[in-house]
Write an enzyme that holds these catalytic residues in place. Structure first.
Site, short mmCIF file in Angstrom:
data_model
loop_
_atom_site.label_atom_id
_atom_site.label_comp_id
_atom_site.label_asym_id
_atom_site.label_seq_id
_atom_site.Cartn_x
_atom_site.Cartn_y
_atom_site.Cartn_z
N ASN A 1 0.77 -0.90 -0.48
CA ASN A 1 0.08 -0.13 0.30
C ASN A 1 0.66 1.41 -0.02
O ASN A 1 0.42 2.06 -0.69
CB ASN A 1 -1.05 -0.75 0.36
CG ASN A 1 -2.35 -0.85 0.86
OD1 ASN A 1 -3.11 -0.21 0.16
ND2 ASN A 1 -2.34 -1.95 1.36
N MET B 1 1.14 -2.26 12.01
CA MET B 1 0.80 -3.29 13.26
C MET B 1 0.53 -3.08 14.49
O MET B 1 1.06 -3.95 15.58
CB MET B 1 1.21 -4.86 12.79
CG MET B 1 1.22 -5.92 11.39
SD MET B 1 -0.37 -5.26 11.07
CE MET B 1 -1.01 -7.18 11.70
N HIS C 1 -8.64 -0.58 5.67
CA HIS C 1 -8.61 -1.84 6.60
C HIS C 1 -9.30 -2.62 5.53
O HIS C 1 -10.05 -2.58 4.45
CB HIS C 1 -9.47 -1.24 7.47
CG HIS C 1 -9.78 -2.60 8.42
ND1 HIS C 1 -9.31 -4.03 9.38
CD2 HIS C 1 -11.28 -3.11 8.10
CE1 HIS C 1 -9.49 -4.76 9.62
NE2 HIS C 1 -11.03 -4.95 9.02
N ASP D 1 -10.57 0.26 14.08
CA ASP D 1 -11.07 0.91 13.20
C ASP D 1 -12.66 1.83 12.76
O ASP D 1 -13.49 0.64 12.57
CB ASP D 1 -11.34 -0.67 12.39
CG ASP D 1 -9.42 -1.14 12.72
OD1 ASP D 1 -8.88 -0.84 11.82
OD2 ASP D 1 -9.62 -2.41 12.28
N GLU E 1 -7.32 -2.18 -2.56
CA GLU E 1 -6.95 -1.41 -1.84
C GLU E 1 -5.43 -0.25 -2.16
O GLU E 1 -6.16 0.90 -2.16
CB GLU E 1 -5.89 -2.32 -0.73
CG GLU E 1 -6.66 -3.61 0.19
CD GLU E 1 -5.56 -4.12 1.56
OE1 GLU E 1 -4.72 -3.32 1.86
OE2 GLU E 1 -6.02 -4.92 1.44
C1 GRF Z 1 -3.27 -4.81 3.62
O1 GRF Z 1 -4.44 -5.79 3.69
C2 GRF Z 1 -3.84 -3.82 4.62
O2 GRF Z 1 -4.83 -3.62 4.46
C3 GRF Z 1 -3.96 -4.10 6.05
O3 GRF Z 1 -2.21 -4.59 6.37
C4 GRF Z 1 -2.07 -5.13 4.83
C5 GRF Z 1 -0.51 -3.95 5.04
O4 GRF Z 1 -0.05 -5.18 3.74
N1 GRF Z 1 -3.77 -3.13 7.29
P1 GRF Z 1 0.60 -4.10 2.56
O5 GRF Z 1 2.34 -4.24 3.41
O6 GRF Z 1 0.39 -2.25 2.49
O7 GRF Z 1 0.96 -5.14 1.50
#
Ligand code: GRF
Length: 213
Positions: A21, A102, A121, A157, A186
């Site tokens: 992302n 996280m 999310h 969330d 996403e």
């Molecule tokens: C994604 O699925 C996001 O929605 C969640 O954690 C994941 C992160 O993936 N919060 P990345 O590190 O962006 O590839």
């Protein structure tokens, strides 16, 4: 050039892992789709894969190893805030994107950067908040799921929703295949939400977000 960059909104991205992302946002900025300066990427994990991607895209990176801050959430977040300030990502001229970060952020951080922290999310909130959203969706047997970009408030969330996108869930989907489908959505809506924010198109009223044309 320097002055121009300082006038721009400053973006800080917080990651813990893969960083796909983050990459989608940085790529959109590179293509000049979003008027924002990618000031810094901060990881709480020294081995996060996203760090190498950020460096490759020419963005400064910092590591604040969560292993050194066990049970000290506020102290950890104070360190994050001081790094953000170092890169001029301030509450007045900054935006913070959580992108697979996280950790639960402290009320102290949220209050300081009120309505300046976004999160993505992998579910259609308010369904399936918290961890393993895709697994929760498969187990529940929903026919549609998707993803949500929202402001971060003090709940898990629960903040005002900016954008959502749906995907169809088939009988054959597993947590893995559903995650993949959702991830591609996403990567569309997170950069879009950052763009809306940077172009000042987002109006928050209570818990509702209005997007201005
Ligand atoms: C994604 O699925 C996001 O929605 C969640 O954690 C994941 C992160 O993936 N919060 P990345 O590190 O962006 O590839």
């Amino acid at each position: 050039m320097r002055n121009k960059i300082q006038l721009l909104l400053q973006l800080g991205i917080l990651i813990s892992g893969r960083g796909s992302n983050m990459e989608s946002i940085l790529s959109a900025i590179k293509k000049r789709k979003i008027p924002i300066n990618p000031a810094v990427v901060i990881s709480d994990k020294p081995n996060a894969k996203g760090l190498a991607i950020a460096k490759k895209l020419g963005v400064q990176t910092e590591i604040i190893d969560s292993a050194n801050y066990k049970g000290k959430r506020q102290q950890y977040d104070k360190e994050i805030i001081s790094i953000l300030r170092k890169y001029k990502v301030t509450p007045t001229n900054g935006l913070v994107c959580l992108a697979g970060f996280m950790r639960i952020v402290s009320p102290h951080f949220i209050k300081k950067y009120k309505n300046k922290i976004l999160n993505i999310h992998p579910a259609i909130l308010p369904a399936f908040p918290g961890l393993n959203a895709q697994k929760q969706a498969i187990r529940f047997g929903v026919k549609f799921s998707g993803c949500t970009v929202h402001f971060v408030d003090e709940g898990v969330d629960t903040g005002p929703i900016i954008l959502q996108e749906i995907v169809k869930v088939s009988n054959r989907d597993t947590e893995k295949t559903l995650s993949k489908k959702i991830l591609s959505k996403e990567h569309q809506i997170y950069p879009k939400a950052v763009e809306l924010f940077a172009r000042k198109k987002i109006l928050i009223k209570g818990r509702k977000v209005k997007i201005q044309d």
